[in-house]
Write a protein that holds these residues in place. Sequence first.
Motif, PDB file in Angstrom:
ATOM      1  N   ALA A   1      54.937 -56.659  -7.393  1.00  0.00           N
ATOM      2  CA  ALA A   1      54.052 -55.519  -6.728  1.00  0.00           C
ATOM      3  C   ALA A   1      53.690 -56.059  -5.549  1.00  0.00           C
ATOM      4  CB  ALA A   1      52.640 -55.422  -7.548  1.00  0.00           C
ATOM      5  N   TYR A   2      53.642 -54.788  -4.304  1.00  0.00           N
ATOM      6  CA  TYR A   2      53.275 -55.262  -2.953  1.00  0.00           C
ATOM      7  C   TYR A   2      52.981 -54.156  -2.135  1.00  0.00           C
ATOM      8  CZ  TYR A   2      57.264 -52.146  -1.966  1.00  0.00           C
ATOM      9  OH  TYR A   2      58.245 -51.109  -2.023  1.00  0.00           O
ATOM     10  N   GLU A   3      52.333 -54.368  -1.230  1.00  0.00           N
ATOM     11  CA  GLU A   3      51.853 -53.375  -0.264  1.00  0.00           C
ATOM     12  C   GLU A   3      51.881 -54.007   1.029  1.00  0.00           C
ATOM     13  OE1 GLU A   3      47.185 -51.799   0.969  1.00  0.00           O
ATOM     14  OE2 GLU A   3      47.597 -53.005  -0.871  1.00  0.00           O
ATOM     15  N   VAL A   4      52.507 -53.094   2.046  1.00  0.00           N
ATOM     16  CA  VAL A   4      52.554 -53.307   3.430  1.00  0.00           C
ATOM     17  C   VAL A   4      51.279 -53.084   4.126  1.00  0.00           C
ATOM     18  CG1 VAL A   4      54.120 -52.901   5.364  1.00  0.00           C
ATOM     19  CG2 VAL A   4      55.165 -52.940   3.230  1.00  0.00           C
ATOM     20  N   VAL A   5      50.729 -54.036   4.990  1.00  0.00           N
ATOM     21  CA  VAL A   5      49.619 -53.922   5.652  1.00  0.00           C
ATOM     22  C   VAL A   5      49.787 -54.107   7.144  1.00  0.00           C
ATOM     23  CG1 VAL A   5      47.982 -54.002   3.339  1.00  0.00           C
ATOM     24  CG2 VAL A   5      48.681 -56.067   4.982  1.00  0.00           C
ATOM     25  N   GLY A   6      48.854 -53.937   7.617  1.00  0.00           N
ATOM     26  CA  GLY A   6      48.656 -54.173   9.273  1.00  0.00           C
ATOM     27  C   GLY A   6      47.935 -55.586   9.292  1.00  0.00           C
ATOM     28  N   ASP A   7      48.518 -56.054  10.477  1.00  0.00           N
ATOM     29  CA  ASP A   7      47.636 -57.348  10.642  1.00  0.00           C
ATOM     30  C   ASP A   7      46.076 -57.212  10.898  1.00  0.00           C
ATOM     31  OD1 ASP A   7      47.810 -60.369  11.176  1.00  0.00           O
ATOM     32  OD2 ASP A   7      47.840 -59.848  13.301  1.00  0.00           O
ATOM     33  N   SER A   8      45.576 -56.386  11.251  1.00  0.00           N
ATOM     34  CA  SER A   8      44.182 -56.224  11.271  1.00  0.00           C
ATOM     35  C   SER A   8      43.691 -55.543  10.086  1.00  0.00           C
ATOM     36  CB  SER A   8      43.703 -55.361  12.647  1.00  0.00           C
ATOM     37  OG  SER A   8      44.373 -54.256  12.702  1.00  0.00           O
ATOM     38  N   ALA A   9      44.410 -55.108   9.278  1.00  0.00           N
ATOM     39  CA  ALA A   9      43.966 -54.496   7.831  1.00  0.00           C
ATOM     40  C   ALA A   9      44.179 -55.158   6.733  1.00  0.00           C
ATOM     41  CB  ALA A   9      44.497 -52.833   7.935  1.00  0.00           C
ATOM     42  N   VAL A  10      44.496 -56.403   6.723  1.00  0.00           N
ATOM     43  CA  VAL A  10      44.625 -56.981   5.309  1.00  0.00           C
ATOM     44  C   VAL A  10      43.402 -56.986   4.367  1.00  0.00           C
ATOM     45  CG1 VAL A  10      45.370 -59.212   4.405  1.00  0.00           C
ATOM     46  CG2 VAL A  10      46.157 -58.812   6.427  1.00  0.00           C
ATOM     47  N   PRO A  11      43.587 -56.074   3.481  1.00  0.00           N
ATOM     48  CA  PRO A  11      42.277 -56.215   2.476  1.00  0.00           C
ATOM     49  C   PRO A  11      41.770 -57.406   2.007  1.00  0.00           C
ATOM     50  CG  PRO A  11      44.088 -54.752   1.731  1.00  0.00           C
ATOM     51  CD  PRO A  11      44.710 -55.916   2.920  1.00  0.00           C
TER      52      PRO A  11
END
Length: 151
Positions: free
Chosen positions: A61-71
């Motif tokens: 399972a994966y999710e692509v996130v932005g550098d400033s938006a890592v949960p």
Amino acid sequence: MKIKAAMLLVVSLVMSGCTIHQTVEPAQIDSGHRLCIVENPAVREGFLPEFISVLERKNIAYEVVGDSAVPTSCEWVARYTANWSWDLALYMSYAEIKVYRNGSLDGEAIYDSTRGGANMNKFIDAETKIQELVDQLLHVKMASLFSRSFG
């Protein structure tokens, strides 16, 4: 005779400088966990889809996130970079993928042909190399379905 030996030494030294390095220290993601991939917009467009294709094949399972938006809920985070160079043709000269667990480096894969010089093996298929790196880097640690103690 000394001239031949000196020439052999020079050729050996030049060719040793034309090496391609690849190292992989695998990470074992626990089954059922999600990998957050920090998108790197500076890397050529095709890198991320190849990365994702391996994750899908491995059922990670994966999710692509932005550098400033890592949960903060991302226990596993992957960061990548890659460079392309020109030498008669465009080729991927460097790729690096690092996997972190709770902020600590857990595994990494590095492909480096920047010192490839005259080595023609640097002209690789980037998609295949990316898949190879991700495949060797990420392993899924399966939870034991039958964990009982006998005794």
